[in-house]
Design a protein around this motif. Structure first.
Motif, PDB file in Angstrom:
ATOM      1  N   GLY A 801       0.796  -1.216   0.000  1.00 39.39           N
ATOM      2  CA  GLY A 801       0.000   0.000   0.000  1.00 39.39           C
ATOM      3  C   GLY A 801       0.827   1.263   0.000  1.00 39.39           C
ATOM      4  O   GLY A 801       0.383   2.308  -0.479  1.00 39.39           O
ATOM      5  N   CYS A 802       2.055   1.208   0.533  1.00 39.80           N
ATOM      6  CA  CYS A 802       2.939   2.383   0.523  1.00 39.80           C
ATOM      7  C   CYS A 802       4.033   2.231  -0.523  1.00 39.80           C
ATOM      8  O   CYS A 802       5.108   2.806  -0.403  1.00 39.80           O
ATOM      9  CB  CYS A 802       3.517   2.637   1.912  1.00 39.80           C
ATOM     10  SG  CYS A 802       4.584   1.331   2.528  1.00 39.80           S
ATOM     11  N   HIS A 803       3.763   1.415  -1.532  1.00 36.12           N
ATOM     12  CA  HIS A 803       4.634   1.263  -2.713  1.00 36.12           C
ATOM     13  C   HIS A 803       5.959   0.571  -2.405  1.00 36.12           C
ATOM     14  O   HIS A 803       6.932   0.744  -3.144  1.00 36.12           O
ATOM     15  CB  HIS A 803       4.915   2.620  -3.373  1.00 36.12           C
ATOM     16  CG  HIS A 803       3.692   3.460  -3.587  1.00 36.12           C
ATOM     17  ND1 HIS A 803       2.755   3.143  -4.542  1.00 36.12           N
ATOM     18  CD2 HIS A 803       3.236   4.577  -2.957  1.00 36.12           C
ATOM     19  CE1 HIS A 803       1.776   4.043  -4.503  1.00 36.12           C
ATOM     20  NE2 HIS A 803       2.035   4.915  -3.549  1.00 36.12           N
ATOM     21  N   ALA A 804       6.017  -0.202  -1.345  1.00 35.86           N
ATOM     22  CA  ALA A 804       7.253  -0.930  -1.041  1.00 35.86           C
ATOM     23  C   ALA A 804       7.508  -1.993  -2.114  1.00 35.86           C
ATOM     24  O   ALA A 804       6.592  -2.456  -2.797  1.00 35.86           O
ATOM     25  CB  ALA A 804       7.163  -1.584   0.334  1.00 35.86           C
ATOM     26  N   ASP A 805       8.772  -2.360  -2.235  1.00 43.57           N
ATOM     27  CA  ASP A 805       9.165  -3.400  -3.186  1.00 43.57           C
ATOM     28  C   ASP A 805       8.963  -4.757  -2.505  1.00 43.57           C
ATOM     29  O   ASP A 805       9.828  -5.236  -1.766  1.00 43.57           O
ATOM     30  CB  ASP A 805      10.638  -3.207  -3.578  1.00 43.57           C
ATOM     31  CG  ASP A 805      11.075  -4.157  -4.688  1.00 43.57           C
ATOM     32  OD1 ASP A 805      10.259  -5.023  -5.085  1.00 43.57           O
ATOM     33  OD2 ASP A 805      12.226  -4.056  -5.148  1.00 43.57           O
ATOM     34  N   VAL A 806       7.804  -5.361  -2.738  1.00 45.13           N
ATOM     35  CA  VAL A 806       7.444  -6.638  -2.116  1.00 45.13           C
ATOM     36  C   VAL A 806       7.304  -7.677  -3.220  1.00 45.13           C
ATOM     37  O   VAL A 806       6.403  -7.597  -4.044  1.00 45.13           O
ATOM     38  CB  VAL A 806       6.134  -6.531  -1.315  1.00 45.13           C
ATOM     39  CG1 VAL A 806       5.804  -7.870  -0.662  1.00 45.13           C
ATOM     40  CG2 VAL A 806       6.234  -5.428  -0.267  1.00 45.13           C
ATOM     41  N   ARG A 807       8.225  -8.639  -3.249  1.00 45.60           N
ATOM     42  CA  ARG A 807       8.190  -9.669  -4.288  1.00 45.60           C
ATOM     43  C   ARG A 807       7.186 -10.760  -3.905  1.00 45.60           C
ATOM     44  O   ARG A 807       6.988 -11.061  -2.720  1.00 45.60           O
ATOM     45  CB  ARG A 807       9.582 -10.294  -4.471  1.00 45.60           C
ATOM     46  CG  ARG A 807      10.669  -9.275  -4.789  1.00 45.60           C
ATOM     47  CD  ARG A 807      10.411  -8.562  -6.107  1.00 45.60           C
ATOM     48  NE  ARG A 807      11.372  -7.519  -6.380  1.00 45.60           N
ATOM     49  CZ  ARG A 807      12.549  -7.725  -6.990  1.00 45.60           C
ATOM     50  NH1 ARG A 807      12.865  -8.946  -7.392  1.00 45.60           N
ATOM     51  NH2 ARG A 807      13.369  -6.711  -7.200  1.00 45.60           N
TER      52      ARG A 807
END
Length: 976
Positions: A801-807
Motif C-alpha cells: 500500500g505504501c509502494h514498497a518493493d514486495v516480491r
C-alpha cells in the motif's frame, strides 16, 4: 502382410500401426494420399469388430487433415452412421467417434449441413445410450453446436431432446481419486447449455421442469429452477403461454413452503426471469397481454398476505412480488401501483414498532428496485405520486423509540436520497436534521453509526446541502466548549467524539472536504492549547477522523491533493511547535509528542501521500525533507518558531524534536517509488546514526523503520551497497556488546525485512545474523519474536500500500532458505535457548500459505509436537494455531501422530493461560476431522478429559469445551 492377413487380430495390429503413424504425420499427407486412405478406412469399417477401434483411430487422424477433398467428410460420417454400432464400443472408441464428428464440424461445416436432418439423425443414433461422463461432455457440446450453428434438425427435434434430456437432472458422483477431474457441476452446466439453447425444446422441456419441481429431490428442484431461468433468456411469450399457470403454481408453492434458502433464491430468480421474458415480448393488436395476466395472478395470490405483518407468509409474498417487480420497468410499475398504496395504508393501521418495521422493510425492498430504473417521469411513477406519504413513513421511523425501526428508516432514507428528484429542498433539510440528531444525540451507537454512514452516502449527491447545513451544525457543536449545566463531562466528551466522527463520515465530496478539514484542524489546535486532562485521547480522536477523510479522498485527485497540502503541513507545524524547548515545559503541548498521538498521526500522513501523482509528490517532498535536514520551516503555516528545528542535531534538548522522525517516516516511506527524494544519501546517514544512538526506544525504532523503508525502495547499485555496508559496520560492533545492543538489534531486524521483501542478496547474510542471535541469552527471546515481524505485513511501512518493493512468494523463499537452519540450530542449542528456535519456527510457519505448509508437514511435525511441550506460552499458542488448520487440511498425515496429539492437547486444556486453553480445545475439536477408525480408541479418554474444562471459570473456555466434547460424542455414533 498384416493388412491382408486372414486373422482379424493380425489385421487389427496392422491397421493399428498404420493409424498410429497417421496420427503422427497427418499434416504431411497429400490430397491424393488422403483420398486413398479414406477409401481404405471406410471399407475397413465393414471388417471384423476387433478391427474397428484401430480403423476409428485412423479416421480421427484423417479428419484433422487440411487437404481433405470435398465430400470425404460426409462420406466418412455416412459410413460410420451406417456401419458402426457406436454404443457397443469401448469408452475410448466411442470418444474417438465423437472426436471425428467434432473435427468435421469445426472444419467442414457447410458440407455437413448439406446432409440436412440426416446428419442430426445419424448423431442421435451415435449418442443414444451414452453413459460415460467423459463422452457425455463431448456429446453435449456437439448437440449445442448443432443448435447454435443452425444445423437442420428437421423432424428430429423431439428425438434430439429425448436423447439429451434423459440425463436430466444429472445424478453423478465422481469416484474417489478420479484422474479425469470431471465434476457433477461440469455435466450439469454442459447439459443446461443444450436444454436452454433453443425455443424448439420448450414444449418438451417445460413439462419436464414442472415435473422435477414437484418432486421431493432437492437437487432436482435446484437444477430445474436454474435451467428454467436459463431458458427464459431465449424463450418468448409463445413458448411460455401454455405453461405459465403451472410454473407460477410450482414457484409459489416452493417459496411458501420450502425450508431451503437456496431453493427460495432460485425460485425468485426464475420468477424474475419469467417476468423479464414476458416483458420483452412484442404485443400484436390481437394477442393477449400475457404479462398483465401473469402479474395479476401473482398479485391475487400474494397481495392479501401483506395485510398480515405478523403472519408467516408476509415475507414470502413480499419476496415474490419484489422478484417480479425487479424484472423490468413495466413489471415494477404494475406491481408497485398495486402494492405501495397498500403498504402505506397498513403502516397507518398498525402502531406496533415490530409491525411497522416489517412493513417498512417491505417498502424498502421496492424502493431499492426503483434505483435500477433511474429517473422515471412523474406521470409514469407510482412512487413519485406517493412522495409525501412515503417520506412521512420514513421520517416517522427515524423518531421511533425502536432502534431496529430506526435502522430500517435510515436505510430507506439513503435509498430515497439516491432517487433523482424525489426529495424536495425542504425534505433534504429535514433529512440532514434527522441525520444530525441521530448521529449526535441518539443513545444507541448502532443508529448513530448508521446515520453517519447515510450522511456519507448522500453527501456526494447533495454536496451543497450537507456543506451548507450539516457541517456548520457539527462545527457549532464541536466549538461549544465545556459541558453545559447539568451535563456530565463524559456525555459532553462523547458528543465531541461523535461530532468528529460525523465530520469525517460526511467528507465524501471534495467541496465538503474543503469545509470539514479546517474544522478538524482548528479543533486539534484548540486541544493542543487547552489544559484538559483528556487532551491525548482528544488528539487521537481528531487524527482518526482525519485518517478516515484521507482514505475517502484517495480516489479523487483534487480532493487528495487538497487534503495533503492542507493537512500534512498543519500537522507538521503543530508537531514542530510542540517540540520547541519552550513548549515542552507545559503539559498540553507535550501531549502531541506522546507516542500514542504520533502513532495516530502516522496513518493520516501516510494515507494523504500514497495516492499522490508523482509530480505532486515530488513537489511535496521538496519541502518536507529540507524541513528535517535543514530546518527549513517556511512552507509551514504559523512558521514563527522560537528556535530552529534540528531533529538530527546533537544535544538532549532536541530529544523532543527527534521524536518527529516518526512523521518523516510516514511521509517518505509512503511516496511512490519513482519519486526522487532530495539529499537521500544524507538523509539515510542521519537516520542510520539516529537509530543507533537514540536512547528513546520510540525514536530509535521509527528511525530504523524509516531507514529500512527507504532502503527497500532504493535503486540497486553502488550507492545502495555503500549505505548497506555502512549500516552493517554500525550494527556489528553494537550487537557484540555495549549499551546500544537493543537499538542495533532493532535496526538489524527492520533492514533485514526491507531486504528480504525485495530479494536483495545481503538479506541472507543479515538473516544468518538473526539466526545466530537466537542463541543469545539477552536478545534471543526478542529475536524469536522478530521472525514474526519478518513474515507479517507491517501496518505503517514496507507494505504494498505504501509502494514498497514486495516480491511475490517472499515468504515461501524465506521458509525454504531458513527453516532448515532453524531446525539445525534447535538441535544444536542449549536447553535454555531451545525455546527461542521453536518460537521463531512457529512464527515462520504461522505466516506461511497453508498449501505450502501441508507439503512440508512430514518433515516438521515432530518439531511442532516438541514445541507443544515448551513452557513458553507464546510458543504454545503459535504452535497450536499452526496445527489447527493442518488437522483439517492434512488429516492423513496427522493421523500418524494421533496418540501424541491427543495427549498434548488434553494436557494444554489445563494451562494457566486462557488463550492456550481455548486454542488447545479448538485443536481437540479439530481432531474429529481425522478418520473415525483412528479416533475410536481415544473417544472415551477425550470425553472424560474434556469434562473438566466444562467447569472452567472463563465463559469462552467453557464454550469451546462444549463444542469439542459434543463433537467427540458423535464420533462413530452411527457406526464406523
Amino acid at each position: 502382410f498384416c493388412l491382408e492377413n486372414t486373422d482379424p487380430r493380425m489385421r487389427g495390429r496392422g491397421i493399428q500401426l498404420l493409424s498410429q503413424v497417421l496420427l503422427q504425420c497427418y499434416s504431411l499427407l497429400q490430397e491424393k494420399e488422403v483420398l486413398h486412405l479414406v477409401l481404405f478406412y471406410e471399407s475397413r469399417l465393414q471388417d471384423h469388430h476387433l478391427v474397428i477401434p484401430s480403423v476409428l483411430q485412423g479416421l480421427r487422424a484423417l479428419s484433422m487433415c487440411e487437404v481433405l477433398s470435398p465430400g470425404l467428410a460426409v462420406s466418412v460420417l455416412k459410413a460410420i452412421f451406417q456401419e458402426v454400432h457406436v454404443q457397443s464400443l469401448m469408452q475410448l472408441d466411442r470418444h474417438t467417434v465423437y472426436s471425428i464428428i467434432t473435427n468435421f464440424m469445426s472444419t467442414r461445416e457447410e458440407e455437413l449441413k448439406g446432409l440436412g436432418a440426416n446428419f442430426t439423425f445419424g448423431f442421435i443414433q451415435v449418442m443414444d445410450g451414452e453413459k460415460d461422463p467423459r463422452n457425455l461432455l463431448v456429446a453435449f457440446q456437439i448437440v449445442h453446436d448443432l443448435i447454435a450453428k443452425d444445423y437442420a434438425l428437421g423432424p428430429f427435434v423431439e428425438e434430439l431432446f429425448e436423447v439429451t434430456s434423459c440425463y436430466f437432472p444429472v445424478d453423478f458422483t465422481p469416484p474417489p481419486n478420479d484422474p479425469h477431474g470431471i465434476q457433477r457441476e461440469d455435466l450439469i452446466l454442459s447439459l443446461r447449455a443444450v436444454l436452454a439453447s433453443t425455443p424448439q425444446f420448450a414444449e418438451f422441456l417445460l413439462p419436464l421442469l414442472i415435473e422435477k419441481l414437484d418432486s421431493e429431490l432437492q437437487s432436482a428442484k435446484l437444477d430445474s429452477l436454474q435451467t428454467l431461468t436459463a431458458c427464459c433468456a431465449i424463450y418468448g411469450q409463445k413458448e411460455l403461454q401454455e405453461f405459465l399457470p403451472s410454473l407460477w403454481s410450482s414457484l409459489r408453492r416452493e417459496v411458501f413452503q420450502t425450508a431451503s434458502e437456496k431453493i427460495e433464491t432460485e425460485c425468485l430468480a426464475a420468477l424474475r426471469a419469467l417476468s423479464a421474458c414476458l416483458s420483452r415480448s412484442v404485443l400484436s393488436s390481437d394477442s393477449e397481454d400475457l404479462l398483465d395476466s401473469f402479474l395479476s395472478s401473482i398479485l391475487q395470490d400474494c397481495r392479501h398476505h401483506l395485510c398480515e405483518p405478523d403472519m408467516k407468509l408476509v415475507w414470502p409474498s413480499a419476496k415474490l412480488l419484489q422478484a417480479a417487480a425487479g424484472a423490468s420497468l413495466r413489471t415494477y410499475q404494475r406491481i408497485t401501483h398495486s402494492v405501495l398504496p397498500l403498504l402505506l395504508e397498513q403502516h397507518t393501521k398498525h402502531t406496533q414498532s415490530s409491525q411497522r418495521r416489517t412493513i417498512l422493510e417491505m417498502l424498502l425492498g421496492f424502493l431499492e428496485l426503483q434505483q435500477k430504473w433511474g429517473h422515471v417521469e412523474e406521470d409514469e411513477s407510482t412512487l413519485l405520486s406517493l412522495q409525501a406519504p412515503v417520506c412521512s413513513v420514513v421520517f416517522s421511523a427515524l423518531v421511533d423509540p425502536s432502534v431496529q425501526l430506526q435502522l430500517v428508516g435510515i436505510k430507506a432514507l439513503t435509498v430515497l436520497g439516491s432517487l433523482q428528484g424525489f426529495l424536495s429542498s425542504s425534505d433534504l433539510e429535514l433529512v440532514v436534521d434527522h441525520l444530525i440528531r441521530l448521529a449526535l444525540h441518539e443513545n444507541d451507537s448502532q443508529s448513530s453509526e448508521a446515520a453517519m454512514e447515510a450522511a456519507g452516502s448522500l453527501a456526494p449527491t447533495y454536496p451543497k446541502v450537507f456543506s451548507g447545513r450539516m457541517v456548520p451544525r457539527l462545527e457549532e457543536e464541536l466549538r461549544s466548549g465545556r459541558a453545559g449545566k447539568g451535563e456530565s463531562y463524559h456525555n459532553h466528551h462523547s458528543l465531541q467524539q461523535r461530532c468528529l466522527q460525523a465530520l469525517a463520515a460526511v467528507s465524501t465530496h471534495t467541496s465538503i472536504v474543503r469545509e470539514t478539514v479546517p474544522v478538524l484542524l482548528q479543533h486539534l489546535q484548540k486541544v493542543q492549547k487547552g489544559t484538559e486532562a483528556r487532551s491525548t485521547q482528544d488528539m487521537i480522536s481528531v487524527c482518526q477522523s482525519l485518517h478516515r477523510v484521507a482514505l475517502q479522498c484517495q480516489q479523487d485527485a483534487e480532493g487528495c491533493w487538497y487534503f495533503h497540502q492542507t493537512v500534512v503541513p498543519s500537522l507538521l507545524a503543530m508537531a514542530v511547535q510542540a517540540a520547541m524547548p519552550e513548549s515542552t515545559q507545559t503539559l498540553p503541548c507535550k501531549a502531541l509528542l506522546e507516542e500514542e498521538v504520533l502513532a495516530a498521526m502516522i496513518p493520516v500522513i501516510s494515507a494523504a501521500t500514497t495516492h499522490l501523482s508523482p509530480e505532486l509528490a515530488a513537489q511535496s517532498v521538496s519541502h518536507v525533507v529540507p524541513l528535517f535536514l535543514d530546518g527549513e520551516v517556511s512552507f509551514l503555516p504559523q512558521n514563527s518558531f522560537p528556535c530552529s528545528f534540528q531533529p538530527f542535531g546533537d544535544g538532549e534538548c532536541l530529544e523532543a524534536q527527534r521524536r518527529l522522525v516518526a512523521l518523516l517516516m510516514a511521509f517518505v516511506c509512503s511516496l511512490p517509488r519513482d519519486v526522487a527524494i532530495p539529499q537521500q544519501e544524507w538523509l539515510l546517514r542521519e537516520l542510520l546514526a539516529l537509530s543507533c544512538s537514540s536512547n528513546c526506544p520510540f525514536t530509535a525504532t521509527t528511525a530504523a523503520k524509516c531507514f529500512a523503508g527507504l532502503v527497500n525502495k532504493h535503486p540497486a547499485g553502488q550507492q545502495l551497497d555503500e549505505i548497506l555496508q555502512l549500516a552493517v559496520n554500525r550494527m556489528e560492533p553494537s550487537l557484540a556488546e555495549g549499551p546500544r545492543r537493543p537499538q542495533a538489534f532493532t535496526l538489524l531486524l527492520w533492514v533485514t525485512k526491507a531486504l528480504v521483501l525485495r530479494y536483495h542478496p545481503l538479506s541472507s547474510c543479515l538473516t544468518d545474523k538473526l539466526l545466530g542471535l537466537l542463541g543469545d541469552t539477552e536478545l534471543g527471546p526478542a529475536t524469536a519474536d522478530g521472525f514474526s515481524l519478518l513474515m507479517a505485513e507491517s501496518p505503517d511501512v514496507l507494505h504494498k500500500g505504501c509502494h514498497a518493493d514486495v516480491r511475490i512468494m517472499f515468504r515461501q523463499r524465506f521458509f525454504t532458505d531458513n527453516v532448515p537452519k532453524l531446525v539445525q540450530g534447535f538441535h544444536g542449542a542449549g536447553p535454555d535457548v531451545k525455546a527461542n528456535y521453536l518460537k521463531a519456527l512457529s512464527h515462520v510457519l504461522n505466516h506461511l500459505p497453508k498449501p505450502v505448509l501441508v507439503t512440508e508437514l512430514p518433515t516438521l511435525l515432530s518439531l511442532l509436537l516438541e514445541a507443544l511441550s515448551c513452557s513458553d506460552r507464546v510458543v504454545q499458542l503459535s504452535t497450536l494455531s499452526c496445527l489447527h488448520p493442518l488437522l483439517l487440511e492434512a488429516p492423513q498425515i496427522m493421523s500418524l501422530h494421533v496418540d501424541t496429539l491427543v495427549t498434548k492437547f488434553l494436557n494444554l486444556t489445563s494451562s494457566p493461560t486462557m488463550a492456550v486453553r481455548i486454542a488447545a480445545l479448538r485443536c481437540a475439536h479439530a481432531l474429529t476431522s481425522l478418520p473415525t477408525t483412528v479416533l475410536l480408541p481415544y473417544k472415551g479418554r477425550v470425553i472424560r478429559a474434556l469434562a473438566k474444562p466444562l467447569d472452567d471459570k472463563k465463559r469462552l473456555v467453557r464454550k469451546e469445551a462444549v463444542a469439542a466434547r459434543g463433537e467427540w460424542w458423535v464420533v462413530a455414533a452411527g457406526g464406523v
